[in-house]
Each structure stands twice: as C-alpha cells, then as structure tokens.
Design an enzyme around this catalytic site. Structure first.
Site, PDB file in Angstrom:
ATOM      1  N   GLY A   1      -3.847  -4.285   6.282  1.00 59.58           N
ATOM      2  CA  GLY A   1      -2.815  -3.958   7.268  1.00 59.58           C
ATOM      3  C   GLY A   1      -3.118  -2.631   7.917  1.00 59.58           C
TER       4      GLY A   1
ATOM      5  N   LYS B   1      -9.510  -6.935   8.166  1.00 56.45           N
ATOM      6  CA  LYS B   1      -8.528  -6.508   9.164  1.00 56.45           C
ATOM      7  C   LYS B   1      -9.070  -6.962  10.503  1.00 56.45           C
ATOM      8  CE  LYS B   1      -7.155  -2.265   6.791  1.00 56.45           C
ATOM      9  NZ  LYS B   1      -7.389  -0.809   6.754  1.00 56.45           N
TER      10      LYS B   1
ATOM     11  N   SER C   1       0.862  -1.178   0.000  1.00 57.16           N
ATOM     12  CA  SER C   1       0.000   0.000   0.000  1.00 57.16           C
ATOM     13  C   SER C   1       0.900   1.230   0.000  1.00 57.16           C
ATOM     14  CB  SER C   1      -0.878  -0.037   1.253  1.00 57.16           C
ATOM     15  OG  SER C   1      -1.609   1.156   1.379  1.00 57.16           O
TER      16      SER C   1
ATOM     17  N   ASP D   1     -13.620  -1.957   3.073  1.00 57.67           N
ATOM     18  CA  ASP D   1     -12.698  -1.986   4.214  1.00 57.67           C
ATOM     19  C   ASP D   1     -13.461  -1.432   5.425  1.00 57.67           C
ATOM     20  OD1 ASP D   1     -10.729  -1.392   6.137  1.00 57.67           O
ATOM     21  OD2 ASP D   1      -9.307  -0.503   4.755  1.00 57.67           O
TER      22      ASP D   1
ATOM     23  N   GLU E   1     -10.983   0.265  -3.434  1.00 58.56           N
ATOM     24  CA  GLU E   1     -11.220   0.035  -2.004  1.00 58.56           C
ATOM     25  C   GLU E   1     -11.875   1.251  -1.348  1.00 58.56           C
ATOM     26  OE1 GLU E   1      -7.700  -1.513  -0.155  1.00 58.56           O
ATOM     27  OE2 GLU E   1      -8.390  -1.083   1.883  1.00 58.56           O
TER      28      GLU E   1
ATOM     29  N   LYS F   1      -3.081   5.004  -2.710  1.00 63.51           N
ATOM     30  CA  LYS F   1      -4.084   5.799  -2.006  1.00 63.51           C
ATOM     31  C   LYS F   1      -4.530   6.931  -2.933  1.00 63.51           C
ATOM     32  CE  LYS F   1      -3.929   3.806   2.106  1.00 63.51           C
ATOM     33  NZ  LYS F   1      -5.106   3.228   2.772  1.00 63.51           N
TER      34      LYS F   1
ATOM     35  N   LYS G   1      -1.066  -1.018  -4.467  1.00 66.15           N
ATOM     36  CA  LYS G   1      -2.280  -0.268  -4.086  1.00 66.15           C
ATOM     37  C   LYS G   1      -1.891   1.184  -3.864  1.00 66.15           C
ATOM     38  CE  LYS G   1      -4.654  -0.025   0.385  1.00 66.15           C
ATOM     39  NZ  LYS G   1      -5.232  -0.859   1.474  1.00 66.15           N
TER      40      LYS G   1
ATOM     41  N   ASP H   1      -7.195   2.895  -3.099  1.00 64.66           N
ATOM     42  CA  ASP H   1      -7.898   2.939  -1.819  1.00 64.66           C
ATOM     43  C   ASP H   1      -8.201   4.394  -1.492  1.00 64.66           C
ATOM     44  OD1 ASP H   1      -8.908   2.637   0.719  1.00 64.66           O
ATOM     45  OD2 ASP H   1      -7.131   1.654   1.560  1.00 64.66           O
TER      46      ASP H   1
END
Ligand code: OSB
Ligand code: MG
Length: 369
Positions: A290, A262, A135, A238, A213, A163, A161, A188
């Site tokens: 994570g 998670k 990420s 998520d 995400e 952000k 991934k 995400d």
C-alpha cells in the site's frame, strides 16, 4: 474506451496522525487523482506518489509533469481496446512508473466499465476475499507500539508490520514478540541499512518473522542476495522491484523469497500481473502493498489482491485510518476477522464522490483533444 478527456485533481488530505518510516514522516498528503472520460464512461485512477522523493525518485509534481507533457499527448482522442495498446504509447519512456500507473489505473477502471465486469475479474482475480494486514509507522516508544499493535489486533488484522530503522529494531521486536508470541509479524526497513549491518538481521532471525521487507538500498539486488544467504528469515523486496525484469533477476540470484507488489511502483496493474505470474511459477509468494491510498487506490489494490498468488495479507487498512474525508462509497472496511470483500461491482466497484474530492482539491486541470 476512447479517451476523450483527462482531468487531474491535486488534492490535499491532512493525515490524522503522521505516518513515520525510516525515511521521514508524512503528515499532510498531496494526492493526484486522475479522471478519464469517453464513450459515456467515467473512470478514476490514483497516483501513489508522495510529495517528496523519499520512497522513490518520483514526486506528485514529476508525475503531473510527465503525465501532461509525455503521456497524455499520445493517448488523448484515441481509443484503446486493451491495456497493452495503451502501454504501447509509452513503451519508450523510461521510468516514471507512478505517473504511468496512475493513467493505466484509470484506464483499467474504464475498460472494466466498458466490458461490464469488475476490476477483479478483468485482472484475472480468483477470490472474493482478501486478508488485511496493517503497516504501523515508527512510534514514540516501545510501550506505545505495543499498545498500538494491541489495538489493531483487536480489530482483526491478520498480520502486523512494524517499520524499523537503525536503533529502532531488535529491542522493539523482542518486546513485541514477547507480548504477542503467536501473531504473524513482519518488519519493513524501507532500505535504511547496509550490508555491514547484517548482524541486526541475524538477531532478528530469532523472532520468527514472516519476512523482513526491504532491508537494504532501494536499487540494490546484489547485497540483498548476500544478506539472504546469511539469514534464515525470508527477505521481501519492495523498492528494489520496479518491473518483471527486476523480479526475474532477483529470483535468479536469490535476492529475496517474497515480493511486495505495488502497482504504482511497477508501472501499473499489467506489470503487477506479470510479476505475480512469474513469482507463481517460481513458487514465490507475493502480497499487495500500500501507499497510504484513498479509497480509490485501495479499491484498485483489492482487485489486484484477488489474484491467486497473493497469498499473504495485504497492506490494506481502511483509508479512514489516515484521512478524515472518505471519497468512495461504500467505504472499504475489513470485517472482524480481518478480511475484505473484494468489490464485485463494475469497474473498481465503488462509487467515487467527486464532491468530496473537490472539497480537498488544491488544483484542477482538464485536457482534451
Ligand atoms: O514501504 O510499504 C512501504 C507507505 C508509504 C510508503 C512506503 C510504504 C508504506 C506502507 C504502506 O508501509 C502502508 C499502507 O498503505 O497502509
Ligand atoms: Mg515497504
């Protein structure tokens, strides 16, 4: 295992570089670590809560408060033969999943040690390898992002991934996709958009993302279902999934087609396994998320990620990516093909270096019955 004592270590780990998401940057991470002792066993757990209530309402301080005031008094001095027995003691306490998970997590380690098995086998894991994704936080520019992606691909990570947030999305992904046409790529948003920004996600449809995400609000399922019906790319939930009940409702209305599990967010490994099992039944792939964990939390995540329906790469980069100090031995590092060996030792399968924890410790409390 009998819970004879519980220690809470509040640690502070400066981050090598800030990790920036749509809700803010983490630069100096306070992390609560839990140590349980009893029947000659020492067990460790990590609380995944951050300092500030930006990802969810929980904070390091609410977790400590809830653990001390409401969770520990019901378990100190008692023996529990299994995870449901422990969870029963807080069944009526609403929310505070990260606080519950921190204790549950340590107890999983203790229970595995009592039975002389690995966490992976206690949880029902079926594989000895777990694919590593990474990420990547929001960078200062698109060229810088391309450079960072390139570096992590060279290290073998199997999924990238990125952000995103409003204004840092379509142009970024277009360029990264142009430079790396074949990689497994995801984004995400950490709930930075609303349904009237659906157009952004229609545009992202053309870049062949594995999933998008958490585009919408942290506590929303309805708008996610609407958005999912408007776009081709799968939505991965998520923040919106805090329990197996949330997952059931999300699947029922089509709010997403992938789940990031998670353990902290859902209240522990037991609930994680329930979500995993329901998703498997519904043919929904899951993967292990994570929360910038130290080696303790990462080891736990690897145990969980060894279950069969964890069929997409996890967010498990090595903790030395974030922190200077390593607190487990051996450190967990993926191989050149981007795969971790799931720890096969007893419990979480790595030795916790209490000395190293004490070096980064800012407070320590011990509770005994
Ligand atoms: O949304 O997945 C997230 C880190 C902190 C808070 C939220 C998220 C993340 C990550 C995981 O992206 C990064 C990692 O632990 O490697
Ligand atoms: Mg996320």
């Amino acid at each position: 295992m009998k819970i004879e004592s519980c220690e809470l270590f509040e640690t502070r780990f400066p981050m090598k570089a800030p990790f920036r998401t749509s809700f803010g940057a983490e630069t100096n991470r306070r992390i609560l670590l839990v140590k349980l002792q009893g029947d000659g066993i020492t067990a460790w757990g990590e609380c995944t809560s951050a300092d500030a209530p930006l990802y969810s309402y929980e904070t390091v301080d609410t977790c400590r408060y809830v653990i001390k005031t409401f969770l520990l008094p019901n378990i100190l001095g008692k023996s529990f033969a299994d995870i449901p027995g422990l969870r029963q003691t807080w069944a009526e306490i609403k929310g505070h999943n990260m606080a519950k998970a921190a204790l549950e997590h340590a107890f999983w380690d203790g229970l595995a040690k009592e039975r002389g098995v690995s966490l992976s086998s206690l949880m029902g894991g079926t594989r000895d390898k777990a694919a590593a994704g990474i990420s990547i936080g929001i960078q200062e520019s698109i060229p810088k992002t391309v450079e960072v992606v390139d570096g992590f691909l060279a290290q073998g990570f199997q999924r990238i991934k990125l952000k995103i947030m409003p204004g840092w999305d379509v142009d970024l992904i277009r360029e990264v996709r142009r430079r790396f046409p074949k990689i497994v790529l995801t984004v995400d948003a950490n709930s930075a958009y609303t349904i009237d920004q659906a157009d952004t996600f229609r545009k992202l449809d053309e870049f062949g993302l594995l999933y998008i995400e958490q585009p919408l609000a942290h506590n929303d399922l309805i708008d996610h279902a609407t958005l999912q019906s408007m776009i081709k790319t799968d939505i991965c939930l998520d923040e919106s999934i805090e329990s197996v009940e949330d997952a059931r409702k999300a699947f029922q209305i089509g709010a997403g087609r992938v789940v990031n599990i998670k353990s902290g967010r859902v209240g522990g490994g037991y609930e994680s396994i329930q979500i995993h099992n329901l998703a498997q039944e519904k043919k929904i792939p899951v993967w292990c998320g994570g929360m910038l964990e130290t080696g303790i939390g990462r080891a736990y995540n690897l145990g969980l990620a060894s279950l069969p329906n964890f069929s997409m790469p996890a967010d498990i980069s090595p903790s030395f990516r974030f922190y200077v100090d390593e607190i487990v031995d051996p450190p967990l590092i993926p191989d050149a093909r981007g795969e971790y060996a799931v720890p096969q030792g007893i419990g979480i399968g790595v030795a916790v270096q209490e000395q190293a924890i004490r070096k980064s410790m800012v407070s320590h409390e011990q509770f005994q019955k």
